[in-house]
Motif scaffolding. Structure first.
Motif, PDB file in Angstrom:
ATOM      1  N   CYS A   7     -45.619  25.832 -13.893  1.00  0.00           N
ATOM      2  CA  CYS A   7     -45.021  25.168 -12.723  1.00  0.00           C
ATOM      3  C   CYS A   7     -43.503  25.080 -12.844  1.00  0.00           C
ATOM      4  N   MET A   8     -43.006  24.831 -14.050  1.00  0.00           N
ATOM      5  CA  MET A   8     -41.558  24.810 -14.239  1.00  0.00           C
ATOM      6  C   MET A   8     -40.956  26.189 -13.987  1.00  0.00           C
ATOM      7  N   ILE A   9     -41.653  27.216 -14.416  1.00  0.00           N
ATOM      8  CA  ILE A   9     -41.173  28.576 -14.178  1.00  0.00           C
ATOM      9  C   ILE A   9     -41.175  28.865 -12.679  1.00  0.00           C
ATOM     10  N   LEU A  10     -42.225  28.453 -11.979  1.00  0.00           N
ATOM     11  CA  LEU A  10     -42.277  28.642 -10.526  1.00  0.00           C
ATOM     12  C   LEU A  10     -41.173  27.861  -9.819  1.00  0.00           C
ATOM     13  N   LEU A  11     -40.897  26.649 -10.311  1.00  0.00           N
ATOM     14  CA  LEU A  11     -39.811  25.856  -9.732  1.00  0.00           C
ATOM     15  C   LEU A  11     -38.476  26.592  -9.887  1.00  0.00           C
ATOM     16  N   THR A  12     -38.235  27.138 -11.063  1.00  0.00           N
ATOM     17  CA  THR A  12     -36.997  27.872 -11.314  1.00  0.00           C
ATOM     18  C   THR A  12     -36.891  29.084 -10.394  1.00  0.00           C
ATOM     19  N   ILE A  13     -37.986  29.811 -10.245  1.00  0.00           N
ATOM     20  CA  ILE A  13     -37.989  30.974  -9.354  1.00  0.00           C
ATOM     21  C   ILE A  13     -37.737  30.552  -7.908  1.00  0.00           C
ATOM     22  N   ALA A  14     -38.390  29.472  -7.480  1.00  0.00           N
ATOM     23  CA  ALA A  14     -38.214  28.979  -6.110  1.00  0.00           C
ATOM     24  C   ALA A  14     -36.763  28.588  -5.854  1.00  0.00           C
ATOM     25  N   ILE A  15     -36.152  27.896  -6.802  1.00  0.00           N
ATOM     26  CA  ILE A  15     -34.753  27.497  -6.636  1.00  0.00           C
ATOM     27  C   ILE A  15     -33.850  28.734  -6.656  1.00  0.00           C
ATOM     28  N   GLY A  16     -34.199  29.713  -7.448  1.00  0.00           N
ATOM     29  CA  GLY A  16     -33.448  30.970  -7.452  1.00  0.00           C
ATOM     30  C   GLY A  16     -33.503  31.668  -6.108  1.00  0.00           C
ATOM     31  N   VAL A  17     -34.670  31.676  -5.500  1.00  0.00           N
ATOM     32  CA  VAL A  17     -34.828  32.288  -4.172  1.00  0.00           C
ATOM     33  C   VAL A  17     -34.017  31.511  -3.133  1.00  0.00           C
ATOM     34  N   ILE A  18     -34.078  30.180  -3.206  1.00  0.00           N
ATOM     35  CA  ILE A  18     -33.299  29.346  -2.281  1.00  0.00           C
ATOM     36  C   ILE A  18     -31.807  29.623  -2.453  1.00  0.00           C
ATOM     37  N   THR A  19     -31.361  29.700  -3.703  1.00  0.00           N
ATOM     38  CA  THR A  19     -29.953  29.961  -3.984  1.00  0.00           C
ATOM     39  C   THR A  19     -29.527  31.313  -3.417  1.00  0.00           C
ATOM     40  N   PHE A  20     -30.355  32.323  -3.634  1.00  0.00           N
ATOM     41  CA  PHE A  20     -30.063  33.653  -3.097  1.00  0.00           C
ATOM     42  C   PHE A  20     -29.962  33.609  -1.570  1.00  0.00           C
ATOM     43  N   ALA A  21     -30.925  32.943  -0.927  1.00  0.00           N
ATOM     44  CA  ALA A  21     -30.935  32.863   0.536  1.00  0.00           C
ATOM     45  C   ALA A  21     -29.701  32.137   1.065  1.00  0.00           C
ATOM     46  N   VAL A  22     -29.317  31.053   0.401  1.00  0.00           N
ATOM     47  CA  VAL A  22     -28.143  30.295   0.828  1.00  0.00           C
ATOM     48  C   VAL A  22     -26.878  31.146   0.683  1.00  0.00           C
ATOM     49  N   ARG A  23     -26.798  31.894  -0.404  1.00  0.00           N
ATOM     50  CA  ARG A  23     -25.626  32.749  -0.624  1.00  0.00           C
ATOM     51  C   ARG A  23     -25.565  33.879   0.403  1.00  0.00           C
ATOM     52  N   VAL A  24     -26.697  34.526   0.646  1.00  0.00           N
ATOM     53  CA  VAL A  24     -26.732  35.598   1.642  1.00  0.00           C
ATOM     54  C   VAL A  24     -26.333  35.053   3.008  1.00  0.00           C
ATOM     55  N   ASN A  25     -26.854  33.896   3.343  1.00  0.00           N
ATOM     56  CA  ASN A  25     -26.531  33.286   4.631  1.00  0.00           C
ATOM     57  C   ASN A  25     -25.043  32.946   4.726  1.00  0.00           C
ATOM     58  N   SER A  26     -24.449  32.507   3.608  1.00  0.00           N
ATOM     59  CA  SER A  26     -23.020  32.170   3.643  1.00  0.00           C
ATOM     60  C   SER A  26     -22.168  33.409   3.897  1.00  0.00           C
ATOM     61  N   VAL A  27     -22.602  34.550   3.407  1.00  0.00           N
ATOM     62  CA  VAL A  27     -21.889  35.811   3.666  1.00  0.00           C
ATOM     63  C   VAL A  27     -22.142  36.253   5.098  1.00  0.00           C
ATOM     64  N   ARG A  28     -23.387  36.146   5.534  1.00  0.00           N
ATOM     65  CA  ARG A  28     -23.763  36.567   6.882  1.00  0.00           C
ATOM     66  C   ARG A  28     -22.982  35.785   7.941  1.00  0.00           C
ATOM     67  N   THR A  29     -22.779  34.484   7.701  1.00  0.00           N
ATOM     68  CA  THR A  29     -22.070  33.654   8.678  1.00  0.00           C
ATOM     69  C   THR A  29     -20.555  33.732   8.534  1.00  0.00           C
ATOM     70  N   GLY A  30     -20.097  34.393   7.486  1.00  0.00           N
ATOM     71  CA  GLY A  30     -18.662  34.541   7.282  1.00  0.00           C
ATOM     72  C   GLY A  30     -18.012  33.376   6.549  1.00  0.00           C
ATOM     73  N   ALA A  31     -18.804  32.449   6.061  1.00  0.00           N
ATOM     74  CA  ALA A  31     -18.251  31.301   5.331  1.00  0.00           C
ATOM     75  C   ALA A  31     -17.686  31.712   3.972  1.00  0.00           C
ATOM     76  N   VAL A  32     -18.257  32.772   3.413  1.00  0.00           N
ATOM     77  CA  VAL A  32     -17.826  33.277   2.101  1.00  0.00           C
ATOM     78  C   VAL A  32     -17.826  34.796   2.178  1.00  0.00           C
ATOM     79  N   LYS A  33     -16.879  35.409   1.502  1.00  0.00           N
ATOM     80  CA  LYS A  33     -16.865  36.871   1.410  1.00  0.00           C
ATOM     81  C   LYS A  33     -17.756  37.275   0.241  1.00  0.00           C
ATOM     82  N   ALA A  34     -18.467  38.371   0.398  1.00  0.00           N
ATOM     83  CA  ALA A  34     -19.385  38.829  -0.650  1.00  0.00           C
ATOM     84  C   ALA A  34     -18.672  38.999  -1.979  1.00  0.00           C
TER      85      ALA A  34
END
Length: 132
Positions: A7-34
């Motif tokens: 479960c801890m490993i799954l939690l880490t993976i889930a947070i990693g996916v969330i982090t990736f999605a948030v970063r991609v979205n920040s680039v997509r919206t122009g808030a951050v440059k890739a």
């Protein structure tokens, strides 16, 4: 002991996916440059990017001691109900800590979740040392 560990490993993976999605979205919206992610050198990252990144990084700090405790328990064949309960309790504290950090990030609530996990982790190690 393997299920709280998983479960801890799954939690880490889930947070990693969330982090990736948030970063991609920040680039997509122009808030951050890739390119700013190359060395994490943006002058100012959006709050949700900082929270998700810190939460993900945190999964490789204190939880490492939990992983070692679980593996030591398995290797030493220490199968105690109290240890299993503490392991699940640690997982719950980490889920709470991550949820608080990623969402509303109330410092007192986050500190309580964090230190509750530390206390549980210390108890796990005491039990392991006494029974080794």
């Amino acid at each position: 002991m393997i299920y709280p560990l998983a479960c801890m490993i799954l939690l880490t993976i889930a947070i990693g996916v969330i982090t990736f999605a948030v970063r991609v979205n920040s680039v997509r919206t122009g808030a951050v440059k890739a390119k700013d992610y190359k060395l994490m050198d943006a002058k100012q990252f959006p709050e949700n990017v900082v929270k998700a990144t810190r939460c993900f990084n945190n999964q490789f700090e204190i939880p490492i001691l939990f992983y070692v405790a679980c593996l030591a328990s398995i290797a030493l064949q220490i199968e105690l109900t109290s240890l299993l309960i503490l392991a699940w309790t640690f997982v719950v504290t980490r889920v709470l800590h991550a949820s608080i950090l990623i969402s509303y990030n109330h410092l007192l609530h986050r500190i309580i979740a964090f230190w509750s996990g530390i206390v549980v982790l210390v108890a796990m190690w005491v039990i392991l040392l006494v029974n080794a």
